[in-house]
Design a protein around this motif. Structure first.
Motif, PDB file in Angstrom:
ATOM      1  N   MET A   1       0.837  -1.203   0.000  1.00  0.00           N
ATOM      2  CA  MET A   1       0.000   0.000   0.000  1.00  0.00           C
ATOM      3  C   MET A   1       0.870   1.251   0.000  1.00  0.00           C
ATOM      4  SD  MET A   1      -3.174  -0.928   2.542  1.00  0.00           S
ATOM      5  CE  MET A   1      -3.955   0.690   2.305  1.00  0.00           C
ATOM      6  N   GLU A   2       1.901   1.256   0.826  1.00  0.00           N
ATOM      7  CA  GLU A   2       2.779   2.422   0.900  1.00  0.00           C
ATOM      8  C   GLU A   2       3.523   2.633  -0.417  1.00  0.00           C
ATOM      9  OE1 GLU A   2       5.014   1.552   4.432  1.00  0.00           O
ATOM     10  OE2 GLU A   2       3.292   2.022   5.727  1.00  0.00           O
ATOM     11  N   ARG A   3       4.002   1.532  -1.027  1.00  0.00           N
ATOM     12  CA  ARG A   3       4.692   1.651  -2.318  1.00  0.00           C
ATOM     13  C   ARG A   3       3.763   2.206  -3.397  1.00  0.00           C
ATOM     14  NH1 ARG A   3       7.000  -3.317  -1.180  1.00  0.00           N
ATOM     15  NH2 ARG A   3       5.419  -4.344  -2.437  1.00  0.00           N
ATOM     16  N   ALA A   4       2.484   1.878  -3.286  1.00  0.00           N
ATOM     17  CA  ALA A   4       1.505   2.352  -4.271  1.00  0.00           C
ATOM     18  C   ALA A   4       1.012   3.762  -3.957  1.00  0.00           C
ATOM     19  CB  ALA A   4       0.322   1.386  -4.337  1.00  0.00           C
ATOM     20  N   GLY A   5       1.494   4.352  -2.869  1.00  0.00           N
ATOM     21  CA  GLY A   5       1.128   5.729  -2.547  1.00  0.00           C
ATOM     22  C   GLY A   5      -0.067   5.879  -1.621  1.00  0.00           C
ATOM     23  N   TYR A   6      -0.435   4.817  -0.927  1.00  0.00           N
ATOM     24  CA  TYR A   6      -1.566   4.856  -0.002  1.00  0.00           C
ATOM     25  C   TYR A   6      -1.074   4.716   1.430  1.00  0.00           C
ATOM     26  CZ  TYR A   6      -4.285   3.832  -4.185  1.00  0.00           C
ATOM     27  OH  TYR A   6      -4.848   3.869  -5.430  1.00  0.00           O
ATOM     28  N   GLU A   7      -1.783   5.345   2.347  1.00  0.00           N
ATOM     29  CA  GLU A   7      -1.503   5.126   3.756  1.00  0.00           C
ATOM     30  C   GLU A   7      -2.009   3.740   4.126  1.00  0.00           C
ATOM     31  OE1 GLU A   7      -2.077   8.458   6.706  1.00  0.00           O
ATOM     32  OE2 GLU A   7      -3.353   9.109   5.038  1.00  0.00           O
ATOM     33  N   ALA A   8      -1.241   3.010   4.901  1.00  0.00           N
ATOM     34  CA  ALA A   8      -1.634   1.660   5.316  1.00  0.00           C
ATOM     35  C   ALA A   8      -2.560   1.763   6.528  1.00  0.00           C
ATOM     36  CB  ALA A   8      -0.406   0.812   5.621  1.00  0.00           C
ATOM     37  N   ARG A   9      -3.759   2.289   6.272  1.00  0.00           N
ATOM     38  CA  ARG A   9      -4.773   2.449   7.321  1.00  0.00           C
ATOM     39  C   ARG A   9      -6.030   1.703   6.905  1.00  0.00           C
ATOM     40  NH1 ARG A   9      -5.446   8.641   7.803  1.00  0.00           N
ATOM     41  NH2 ARG A   9      -7.533   7.787   7.942  1.00  0.00           N
ATOM     42  N   PRO A  10      -6.762   1.169   7.882  1.00  0.00           N
ATOM     43  CA  PRO A  10      -7.976   0.422   7.543  1.00  0.00           C
ATOM     44  C   PRO A  10      -8.975   1.216   6.709  1.00  0.00           C
ATOM     45  CG  PRO A  10      -7.394   0.034   9.832  1.00  0.00           C
ATOM     46  CD  PRO A  10      -6.471   1.108   9.319  1.00  0.00           C
ATOM     47  N   SER A  11      -9.176   2.497   7.018  1.00  0.00           N
ATOM     48  CA  SER A  11     -10.164   3.277   6.266  1.00  0.00           C
ATOM     49  C   SER A  11      -9.765   3.430   4.804  1.00  0.00           C
ATOM     50  CB  SER A  11     -10.377   4.643   6.911  1.00  0.00           C
ATOM     51  OG  SER A  11      -9.155   5.363   6.941  1.00  0.00           O
ATOM     52  N   VAL A  12      -8.478   3.597   4.555  1.00  0.00           N
ATOM     53  CA  VAL A  12      -7.982   3.721   3.185  1.00  0.00           C
ATOM     54  C   VAL A  12      -8.125   2.382   2.467  1.00  0.00           C
ATOM     55  CG1 VAL A  12      -5.937   4.171   1.762  1.00  0.00           C
ATOM     56  CG2 VAL A  12      -6.382   5.573   3.803  1.00  0.00           C
ATOM     57  N   LEU A  13      -7.723   1.307   3.135  1.00  0.00           N
ATOM     58  CA  LEU A  13      -7.811  -0.024   2.539  1.00  0.00           C
ATOM     59  C   LEU A  13      -9.260  -0.392   2.231  1.00  0.00           C
ATOM     60  CD1 LEU A  13      -6.605  -2.684   1.619  1.00  0.00           C
ATOM     61  CD2 LEU A  13      -6.517  -3.404   4.021  1.00  0.00           C
ATOM     62  N   GLU A  14     -10.162  -0.120   3.159  1.00  0.00           N
ATOM     63  CA  GLU A  14     -11.578  -0.437   2.931  1.00  0.00           C
ATOM     64  C   GLU A  14     -12.115   0.300   1.707  1.00  0.00           C
ATOM     65  OE1 GLU A  14     -15.891  -0.016   5.137  1.00  0.00           O
ATOM     66  OE2 GLU A  14     -14.355   1.518   5.413  1.00  0.00           O
ATOM     67  N   ARG A  15     -11.875   1.598   1.640  1.00  0.00           N
ATOM     68  CA  ARG A  15     -12.391   2.409   0.532  1.00  0.00           C
ATOM     69  C   ARG A  15     -11.808   1.952  -0.804  1.00  0.00           C
ATOM     70  NH1 ARG A  15     -10.137   7.372   1.634  1.00  0.00           N
ATOM     71  NH2 ARG A  15      -8.426   6.798   0.289  1.00  0.00           N
ATOM     72  N   GLU A  16     -10.514   1.825  -0.876  1.00  0.00           N
ATOM     73  CA  GLU A  16      -9.859   1.497  -2.145  1.00  0.00           C
ATOM     74  C   GLU A  16     -10.152   0.061  -2.574  1.00  0.00           C
ATOM     75  OE1 GLU A  16      -8.472   3.715  -4.101  1.00  0.00           O
ATOM     76  OE2 GLU A  16      -8.807   5.265  -2.597  1.00  0.00           O
TER      77      GLU A  16
END
Length: 141
Positions: A16-31
């Motif tokens: 997730m971090e390499r792809a430019g996303y924060e490794a947080r549950p809310s970000v993971l759920e949405r994406e």
């Protein structure tokens, strides 16, 4: 098994971090839910993935693999052995019957902002359910 779950969680966070996303549950759920064509994941469910408490099923792993551009084998057990097909490359099967117009439509869909993609997905699913209901009526007649 716990090591496998912990390893997956670490690889998921790094991907997730390499792809430019924060490794947080809310970000993971949405994406994740904007890309997965199945039952949506809950915030609690994706949180358990990030904490190494559970592993996603094979369909969800495939969605994660394609979204984050990480070979499925890398998520599960490290680098894939030589000659193993990569799951982050399109298999070609689902696009075999697609013409230019369909491919163009998918490209447009993928460029839409996440909220509009959700609306488009819901419209398509509603049309598919209505079509299935009509087909079932026809079959019973």
């Amino acid at each position: 098994m716990q090591d496998a779950k912990q390893n997956f969680a670490e690889k998921l966070r790094k991907a997730m971090e390499r792809a430019g996303y924060e490794a947080r549950p809310s970000v993971l759920e949405r994406e994740f839910n904007t890309r997965h064509w199945g039952k949506p994941m809950s915030l609690h469910g994706v949180r358990r993935w990030l904490l190494g408490e559970t592993l996603p099923d094979h369909r969800k792993l495939a969605t994660l693999s394609q979204w984050l551009q990480v070979p499925l084998q890398d998520f599960l057990a490290g680098a894939a052995p030589p000659g193993t097909p990569r799951t982050d490359e399109p298999s070609g099967l689902w696009h075999a019957g697609m013409g230019y117009d369909d491919r163009k439509l998918f490209e447009i869909y993928l460029r839409l902002p996440v909220p509009q993609r959700r609306v488009a997905r819901e419209v398509i699913l509603a049309i598919a359910r209505a079509h299935a209901a009509d087909a079932e009526k026809q079959r019973k007649s």
